[in-house]
Design a protein around this motif. Structure first.
Motif, PDB file in Angstrom:
ATOM      1  N   SER A  59       0.816  -1.215   0.000  1.00 15.10           N
ATOM      2  CA  SER A  59       0.000   0.000   0.000  1.00 15.10           C
ATOM      3  C   SER A  59       0.846   1.259   0.000  1.00 15.10           C
ATOM      4  N   GLY A  60       2.167   1.117   0.239  1.00  8.19           N
ATOM      5  CA  GLY A  60       3.033   2.288   0.293  1.00  8.19           C
ATOM      6  C   GLY A  60       3.004   2.982   1.632  1.00  8.19           C
ATOM      7  N   SER A  63       6.494   4.144   2.703  1.00  5.80           N
ATOM      8  CA  SER A  63       6.922   5.262   1.855  1.00  5.80           C
ATOM      9  C   SER A  63       6.218   6.548   2.279  1.00  5.80           C
ATOM     10  N   VAL A  78       7.730  -3.924  -2.205  1.00 12.57           N
ATOM     11  CA  VAL A  78       6.422  -4.229  -2.770  1.00 12.57           C
ATOM     12  C   VAL A  78       6.149  -5.723  -2.853  1.00 12.57           C
ATOM     13  N   ASP A 176      -4.426   1.322  -1.136  1.00 13.82           N
ATOM     14  CA  ASP A 176      -3.982   1.581  -2.513  1.00 13.82           C
ATOM     15  C   ASP A 176      -5.145   1.342  -3.465  1.00 13.82           C
ATOM     16  N   ASN A 205      -3.361   6.071  -1.081  1.00 13.55           N
ATOM     17  CA  ASN A 205      -1.985   6.303  -1.534  1.00 13.55           C
ATOM     18  C   ASN A 205      -1.841   5.851  -2.992  1.00 13.55           C
ATOM     19  N   GLN A 206      -0.715   6.246  -3.570  1.00 11.26           N
ATOM     20  CA  GLN A 206      -0.418   5.896  -4.976  1.00 11.26           C
ATOM     21  C   GLN A 206      -1.461   6.485  -5.921  1.00 11.26           C
ATOM     22  N   ASP A 208      -1.064   8.839  -7.760  1.00  9.86           N
ATOM     23  CA  ASP A 208      -0.432   9.255  -9.025  1.00  9.86           C
ATOM     24  C   ASP A 208      -0.611   8.210 -10.121  1.00  9.86           C
ATOM     25  N   ARG A 209      -1.001   7.016  -9.757  1.00 16.13           N
ATOM     26  CA  ARG A 209      -1.209   5.961 -10.761  1.00 16.13           C
ATOM     27  C   ARG A 209      -2.572   6.090 -11.443  1.00 16.13           C
ATOM     28  N   SER A 240       0.208  10.803  -2.616  1.00 16.32           N
ATOM     29  CA  SER A 240       1.213  10.033  -3.349  1.00 16.32           C
ATOM     30  C   SER A 240       2.541  10.231  -2.652  1.00 16.32           C
ATOM     31  N   ARG A 242       5.236   9.091  -3.645  1.00 15.96           N
ATOM     32  CA  ARG A 242       6.286   9.280  -4.655  1.00 15.96           C
ATOM     33  C   ARG A 242       6.378  10.723  -5.117  1.00 15.96           C
TER      34      ARG A 242
END
Length: 548
Positions: A59-60, A63, A78, A176, A205-206, A208-209, A240, A242
């Motif tokens: 799930s990040g 991060s 991951v 995620d 999260n994530q 940005d995908r 995000s 990242r």
């Protein structure tokens, strides 16, 4: 008016005490553990707010943790869980200082780092460059935790995560786009947090995908799922780790919670309310409207029958008639009444001093099977009526408290102690008896007088002058009048005796009813009242603890 945490703890503790042995054991154990946890947390640093990042593998979460603190402290990956032990960052304090150290020891977090307050940066305090270093800053007093993955294949990791989920002040669930609707997440972790809206944050999260439109769609669906889990007001946002998008929003939200210093009370207040609702549910609904008085009357009627009260009342009436006849009847035949056995004496219930009555057993025939069954059924029906709607555990506990085996002896002693007839003769009995003796004396005088006249006539001696009273000579009036008047007084005494016997039988029944009621109160009503009072106290205190 909202209760303080201490008041809520006290109310819930009182509810558990009232329901001791009646509430389900697992519920009591869980609630006692919660109360201990709340008390322990109350004794630790109130200057620190524990914020936990929880999430599934991939799930990040770690991060995002690194992005929040601005340093690569948490290992990321991951393919498999990379967080086997929780990690803590303490902002603005030495994690080995007295306050933070005791709190982290209670949390059982060994990996600890310090971060200066004011801006995210590396452990040495130097700020980091990049998008995650701009905007909102972490606040002094924050204890940020990176938890093991809640879906770890290693059971020990999951246990650590669940323990910290139960102790954190603010929970940030990182999901995620692929697994945000995972059933295990919602059923095992989010639904048990229903009512914890103020201390639950859901972070997609994530992000940005996804495209902007997809992000909005997923957030809307995540809000829908949260509402279904009972977290309708939980805050939901996208981020995000990242790119840093949304990290400042999350950091600001965390900083706000730390500054307000309300998260601890909100978290454990919600825990206590949830537990209190569970206790209240275990107590069952409020009692339904019921006729307790009718059930009590039926109980007393059955116990009277089992105690032989109808037999005793009949004996009281017959004994009262016998005693009245023995004092007011015509003296020449009065002794015949005394030859008949006294019904009360045959039952060992003749009037006696109270001290002797306490040591005496009656000779009443023991209650038959039908009477015992009727009494037992009445006791059970009364318990069911009093505890109508209560959980089975309370009903069974109430029945167990009823000492029905002691009822026969207790009822017998109650009957033996009950005064049934006065020990001394009634005043009108003594008056009627004196009149009877006076009339008998007159009849005897008349008979002797007539006998003397007859004897003089037999001896052919001169007869004395005999006075005439009305239509007949005086001795005849004395003899006939004395006998007839005596029989009349005896008849009137018998009528009055029967009338008085019925009145005394009714009075005896009332006293016997009171004695049976005392036994019922001691062996049935009081134990049941204790159960109903405990149930009401449990329900009342649980409702108080569950109130907002």
């Amino acid at each position: 008016m909202s209760l303080t945490l201490d008041e809520r703890v006290a109310a819930l503790d009182a509810a558990l005490d009232a329901g001791d042995g009646r509430l389900p054991a697992p519920l009591v154990t869980q609630t006692r553990d919660l109360l201990a946890r709340v008390r322990e947390r109350a004794g630790l640093s109130a200057e620190h707010t524990v914020v936990a990042l929880a999430g599934a593998t991939g799930s990040g979460k770690s991060s995002l943790f690194n992005a929040l603190v601005g340093a690569d402290l948490a290992g990321t990956g991951v393919q498999r869980p990379t967080t086997s032990h929780p990690l803590a960052v303490v902002v603005g304090d030495d994690p080995d200082g007295d306050g933070p150290a005791r709190l982290l020891d209670w949390l059982e977090v060994g990996r600890r780092h310090a971060l200066p307050a004011g801006q995210p940066g590396a452990p040495d305090g130097r700020p980091r460059a990049g998008a995650d270093a701009r905007g909102a800053r972490l606040t002094d007093g924050l204890v940020l935790l990176d938890l093991p993955d809640h879906d770890s294949v290693v059971v020990e990791h999951r246990v650590r995560a669940e323990r910290l989920v139960s102790r954190a002040d603010l929970l940030v669930w990182v999901v995620d786009p692929q697994k945000y609707a995972d059933a295990a997440l919602h059923e095992r972790y989010l639904r048990p947090l229903a009512g914890h809206d103020d201390v639950v944050v859901l972070v997609l999260n994530q992000a940005d995908r996804l495209s902007a439109g997809d992000v909005d769609s997923v957030l809307a669906d995540l809000r829908r799922l949260a509402a279904a889990d009972g977290l309708e007001r939980a805050r939901v946002l996208a981020a995000s780790a990242r790119t840093g998008a949304g990290v400042d929003d999350l950091r600001a939200l965390v900083a706000q919670a730390v500054e307000r210093r309300e998260a601890t009370n909100q978290r454990f207040g919600a825990d206590l309310r949830t537990a209190a609702r569970g206790v209240a549910d275990a107590c069952g609904p409020e009692p339904r409207g019921r006729r307790r008085d009718v059930a009590t009357d039926r109980l007393l009627d059955a116990l009277e029958d089992a105690a032989g009260v109808p037999t005793v009342v009949t004996a009281v009436r017959r004994s009262a008639v016998r005693r009245a006849g023995a004092h007011t009847g015509w003296p020449p035949v009065r002794w015949l009444a005394r030859l008949r056995p006294d019904p009360l004496r045959r039952l060992h219930l003749a009037p006696r001093p109270a001290a002797e009555a306490d040591l005496t057993r009656t000779s009443l025939p023991p209650a038959g099977a039908a009477q015992r069954a009727t009494a037992a059924t009445a006791v059970r029906d009364h318990a069911d009526a009093v505890l109508a709607g209560a959980p089975d555990t309370w009903v069974l506990a109430a029945r167990a408290r009823l000492d029905t085996g002691a009822l026969p002896d207790a009822l017998d002693h109650a009957v033996a102690r009950t005064p049934l007839l006065p020990e001394r003769p009634l005043w009108w009995w003594r008056v009627a008896g004196a009149v009877q003796w006076l009339l008998l004396t007159a009849a005897v005088v008349g008979a002797l007088w007539l006998g003397g006249i007859a004897l003089l006539a037999y001896l052919q001696l001169p007869e004395p002058v005999t006075p005439v009273w009305g239509p007949a000579p005086a001795p005849t009036v004395l003899l006939v009048g004395g006998v007839l008047a005596g029989l009349l007084v005896a008849a009137l005494g018998a009528l009055a005796g029967r009338w008085g016997a019925r009145a005394r039988a009714r009075a005896a029944r009332r006293r016997l009813r009171a004695s049976v009621t005392e036994v019922a109160q001691r062996l049935v009503l009081t134990p049941l009242a204790a159960e109903t009072d405990a149930l009401a106290a449990c329900r009342r205190q649980a409702a108080r603890a569950a109130g907002r």
